[in-house]
Write a protein that holds these residues in place. Structure first.
Motif, PDB file in Angstrom:
ATOM      1  N   ARG A   1      -9.758 -10.704 -25.694  1.00  0.00           N
ATOM      2  CA  ARG A   1      -9.674 -10.466 -27.137  1.00  0.00           C
ATOM      3  C   ARG A   1      -9.957  -8.984 -27.390  1.00  0.00           C
ATOM      4  N   ILE A   2      -9.041  -8.298 -28.083  1.00  0.00           N
ATOM      5  CA  ILE A   2      -9.194  -6.865 -28.332  1.00  0.00           C
ATOM      6  C   ILE A   2      -8.919  -6.555 -29.807  1.00  0.00           C
ATOM      7  N   ASP A   3      -9.372  -5.404 -30.243  1.00  0.00           N
ATOM      8  CA  ASP A   3      -9.051  -4.866 -31.561  1.00  0.00           C
ATOM      9  C   ASP A   3      -8.321  -3.542 -31.356  1.00  0.00           C
ATOM     10  N   ILE A   4      -7.067  -3.486 -31.750  1.00  0.00           N
ATOM     11  CA  ILE A   4      -6.262  -2.286 -31.571  1.00  0.00           C
ATOM     12  C   ILE A   4      -6.472  -1.351 -32.762  1.00  0.00           C
TER      13      ILE A   4
ATOM     14  N   PHE B   1      -8.184  -2.087 -38.063  1.00  0.00           N
ATOM     15  CA  PHE B   1      -7.759  -2.448 -36.713  1.00  0.00           C
ATOM     16  C   PHE B   1      -6.856  -3.677 -36.767  1.00  0.00           C
ATOM     17  N   MET B   2      -6.216  -3.980 -35.630  1.00  0.00           N
ATOM     18  CA  MET B   2      -5.347  -5.145 -35.513  1.00  0.00           C
ATOM     19  C   MET B   2      -5.902  -6.069 -34.424  1.00  0.00           C
ATOM     20  N   PRO B   3      -6.345  -7.281 -34.770  1.00  0.00           N
ATOM     21  CA  PRO B   3      -6.846  -8.221 -33.764  1.00  0.00           C
ATOM     22  C   PRO B   3      -5.710  -8.681 -32.848  1.00  0.00           C
ATOM     23  N   ALA B   4      -6.032  -8.860 -31.566  1.00  0.00           N
ATOM     24  CA  ALA B   4      -4.992  -9.237 -30.603  1.00  0.00           C
ATOM     25  C   ALA B   4      -5.592  -9.979 -29.427  1.00  0.00           C
TER      26      ALA B   4
ATOM     27  N   ASP C   1      -0.680  -7.843 -40.487  1.00  0.00           N
ATOM     28  CA  ASP C   1      -1.471  -7.569 -41.689  1.00  0.00           C
ATOM     29  C   ASP C   1      -1.449  -8.779 -42.631  1.00  0.00           C
ATOM     30  N   GLY C   2      -2.620  -9.132 -43.143  1.00  0.00           N
ATOM     31  CA  GLY C   2      -2.716 -10.240 -44.085  1.00  0.00           C
ATOM     32  C   GLY C   2      -2.788 -11.598 -43.438  1.00  0.00           C
ATOM     33  N   HIS C   3      -2.770 -11.655 -42.128  1.00  0.00           N
ATOM     34  CA  HIS C   3      -2.732 -12.929 -41.403  1.00  0.00           C
ATOM     35  C   HIS C   3      -3.901 -13.024 -40.418  1.00  0.00           C
ATOM     36  N   GLY C   4      -4.275 -14.252 -40.103  1.00  0.00           N
ATOM     37  CA  GLY C   4      -5.273 -14.483 -39.077  1.00  0.00           C
ATOM     38  C   GLY C   4      -6.560 -13.726 -39.330  1.00  0.00           C
ATOM     39  N   GLU C   5      -7.007 -12.992 -38.312  1.00  0.00           N
ATOM     40  CA  GLU C   5      -8.264 -12.245 -38.397  1.00  0.00           C
ATOM     41  C   GLU C   5      -8.080 -10.814 -38.892  1.00  0.00           C
ATOM     42  N   SER C   6      -6.870 -10.434 -39.243  1.00  0.00           N
ATOM     43  CA  SER C   6      -6.629  -9.052 -39.653  1.00  0.00           C
ATOM     44  C   SER C   6      -7.407  -8.712 -40.929  1.00  0.00           C
ATOM     45  N   PRO C   7      -8.112  -7.572 -40.948  1.00  0.00           N
ATOM     46  CA  PRO C   7      -8.823  -7.160 -42.156  1.00  0.00           C
ATOM     47  C   PRO C   7      -7.905  -6.447 -43.161  1.00  0.00           C
ATOM     48  N   ARG C   8      -6.674  -6.160 -42.750  1.00  0.00           N
ATOM     49  CA  ARG C   8      -5.729  -5.457 -43.615  1.00  0.00           C
ATOM     50  C   ARG C   8      -4.963  -6.465 -44.476  1.00  0.00           C
ATOM     51  N   ILE C   9      -4.366  -5.981 -45.563  1.00  0.00           N
ATOM     52  CA  ILE C   9      -3.547  -6.841 -46.396  1.00  0.00           C
ATOM     53  C   ILE C   9      -2.076  -6.536 -46.136  1.00  0.00           C
ATOM     54  N   GLN C  10      -1.222  -7.502 -46.446  1.00  0.00           N
ATOM     55  CA  GLN C  10       0.217  -7.351 -46.229  1.00  0.00           C
ATOM     56  C   GLN C  10       0.784  -6.364 -47.252  1.00  0.00           C
ATOM     57  N   ARG C  11       1.248  -5.211 -46.747  1.00  0.00           N
ATOM     58  CA  ARG C  11       1.839  -4.167 -47.604  1.00  0.00           C
ATOM     59  C   ARG C  11       3.062  -3.599 -46.887  1.00  0.00           C
ATOM     60  N   TYR C  12       3.872  -2.908 -47.640  1.00  0.00           N
ATOM     61  CA  TYR C  12       5.018  -2.219 -47.049  1.00  0.00           C
ATOM     62  C   TYR C  12       4.992  -0.769 -47.525  1.00  0.00           C
TER      63      TYR C  12
ATOM     64  N   ARG D   1      -2.993 -12.781 -47.227  1.00  0.00           N
ATOM     65  CA  ARG D   1      -3.621 -11.811 -48.132  1.00  0.00           C
ATOM     66  C   ARG D   1      -2.612 -10.682 -48.320  1.00  0.00           C
ATOM     67  N   ALA D   2      -2.010 -10.605 -49.489  1.00  0.00           N
ATOM     68  CA  ALA D   2      -0.835  -9.754 -49.644  1.00  0.00           C
ATOM     69  C   ALA D   2      -0.815  -8.975 -50.947  1.00  0.00           C
ATOM     70  N   ALA D   3      -0.310  -7.741 -50.824  1.00  0.00           N
ATOM     71  CA  ALA D   3       0.010  -6.935 -51.996  1.00  0.00           C
ATOM     72  C   ALA D   3       1.508  -6.991 -52.277  1.00  0.00           C
ATOM     73  N   ILE D   4       2.272  -7.535 -51.328  1.00  0.00           N
ATOM     74  CA  ILE D   4       3.708  -7.712 -51.483  1.00  0.00           C
ATOM     75  C   ILE D   4       4.053  -9.100 -50.951  1.00  0.00           C
ATOM     76  N   SER D   5       4.920  -9.816 -51.645  1.00  0.00           N
ATOM     77  CA  SER D   5       5.288 -11.154 -51.199  1.00  0.00           C
ATOM     78  C   SER D   5       6.117 -11.079 -49.925  1.00  0.00           C
ATOM     79  N   THR D   6       6.107 -12.173 -49.174  1.00  0.00           N
ATOM     80  CA  THR D   6       6.929 -12.225 -47.963  1.00  0.00           C
ATOM     81  C   THR D   6       8.409 -12.064 -48.296  1.00  0.00           C
ATOM     82  N   TRP D   7       8.832 -12.625 -49.416  1.00  0.00           N
ATOM     83  CA  TRP D   7      10.229 -12.514 -49.832  1.00  0.00           C
ATOM     84  C   TRP D   7      10.614 -11.044 -50.024  1.00  0.00           C
TER      85      TRP D   7
END
Length: 361
Positions: free
Chosen positions: A99-102, A108-111, A158-169, A272-278
């Motif tokens: 288990r790493i954090d990139i 960071f990005m959990p992986a 981003d926005g998924h699983g253990e990621s601390p970031r939110i889904q953005r573009y 967890r998103a600032a932009i929808s998946t669509w």
């Protein structure tokens, strides 16, 4: 003993033998040593003072409650059988999982970094779909790569699983570029597999200049267009032999919860998103991205996919650069393509051909 009770016990024994024949450990509650005694019990339970019509009717009435009882008892008996445990960090006979954090420009990005026992020269980063995470039904594709001697990096977008970031573009594209950057520091050759939303992100990042040696995309949509009827159609694709074979790897209770999450992710994904998946998929512009690629490309779609319909997969194929490989899988939908053994083996073999020392020479 009442006829229905005899029929119920008899049908449970029949289910137990069928589970044994199918090697569905997750739907079985007995040990092999007990099977001869079950056969004797089945003979003893066979009603002799009833007509064939009464026997058949009793068995028909007992079939469904017997299946529920079989599933419940097997679920309790095999509650520790969970295929997801195969992706827990640790040292295994065939691989090591860390288990790493990139590091990312922000946070960071959990992986999970999965390496075969022999030192691999090549690795593949896997970007999951919307509403999923790094270990979401990824054990089969991970094993397919490991069998080819390829390391695997499973990341949380981003926005998924253990990621601390939110889904953005466009920040979401950093999930692809930073995964490749990290792998480049450890391997000579690097590929990427993007599933659905992950495929859109991977294609856009590659088109914008991310250096890859090979790119595989599964069931990525050019745009999202589906409704409740399409969701229902997708749920029906779960009734496939290769999906039921998951019972060889997980208990019926673990599998039931996992499949429920898989279906629920299409309706109410936990993001967890600032932009929808669509909007995110539209911004990635899959077809426009594919037309700008100069990397070896593998595309896989399911003919029964109700989320990315057949005409959309054809649109993707027409946008792909010449020399790309595309397969259409007749018995796969959007939820099940990632579980299709033959597709995963073919994709892993293609990736190995483009990442191994043989391909370099």
């Amino acid at each position: 003993m009442p006829l229905f009770l005899r029929a119920l016990l008899l049908i449970i024994i029949v289910y137990e033998f069928l589970s044994s024949i199918g090697r569905w450990r997750g739907l079985s509650w007995s040990d092999p040593a007990l099977r001869p005694f079950l056969a004797i019990a089945a003979l003893a339970l066979h009603p002799r003072n009833a007509s064939w019509r009464q026997r058949v009717l009793a068995l028909a009435l007992a079939a469904f409650p017997g299946l529920l009882l079989q599933a419940f008892v097997a679920g309790v008996r095999r509650r520790s059988l969970d295929a997801r445990a195969a992706l827990q960090p640790g040292l295994y006979d065939d691989c090591t999982i860390v288990r790493i954090d990139i590091p990312m420009p922000e946070a960071f990005m959990p992986a999970l970094y999965v390496t075969p026992r022999a030192t691999p020269q090549a690795a593949v980063a896997v970007l999951h779909g919307s509403g999923c995470d790094k270990s979401y039904f990824t054990w089969r594709l991970t094993n397919a790569f490991l069998q080819k001697g390829i390391a695997v990096l499973l990341v949380d977008l981003d926005g998924h699983g253990e990621s601390p970031r939110i889904q953005r573009y466009p920040q979401m594209l950093e999930c692809a570029t930073e995964a490749v950057r990290w792998l480049r520091a450890h391997h000579r050759r690097v590929g990427m597999l993007g599933v659905s939303l992950g495929g859109c992100v991977a294609a856009r990042a590659a088109a914008d200049g991310m250096a890859l040696d090979a790119l595989a995309i599964m069931e990525a949509p050019p745009v999202l267009r589906f409704d409740d009827r399409d969701r229902l159609s997708e749920a029906r694709t779960l009734l496939q032999p290769y999906v039921l074979d998951l019972l060889r790897e997980s208990s019926v209770l673990h599998l039931g919860r996992a499949l429920y999450r898989l279906v629920r992710a299409q309706r109410a994904p936990s993001i967890r998103a600032a932009i929808s998946t669509w909007d995110l998929i539209a911004a990635c512009d899959l077809c426009g991205s594919l037309s700008r690629l100069d990397v070896p490309l593998f595309l896989a779609y399911g003919e029964r996919d109700a989320i990315v319909k057949l005409e959309q997969s054809e649109e993707v194929w027409h946008a792909a650069p010449s020399g790309a490989t595309m397969i259409l899988v007749p018995d796969a939908g959007h939820l099940t393509l990632i579980l299709h053994p033959e597709t995963l083996q073919r994709m892993a073999a293609w990736m190995a051909d483009h990442l191994t020392e043989k391909s370099i020479g």
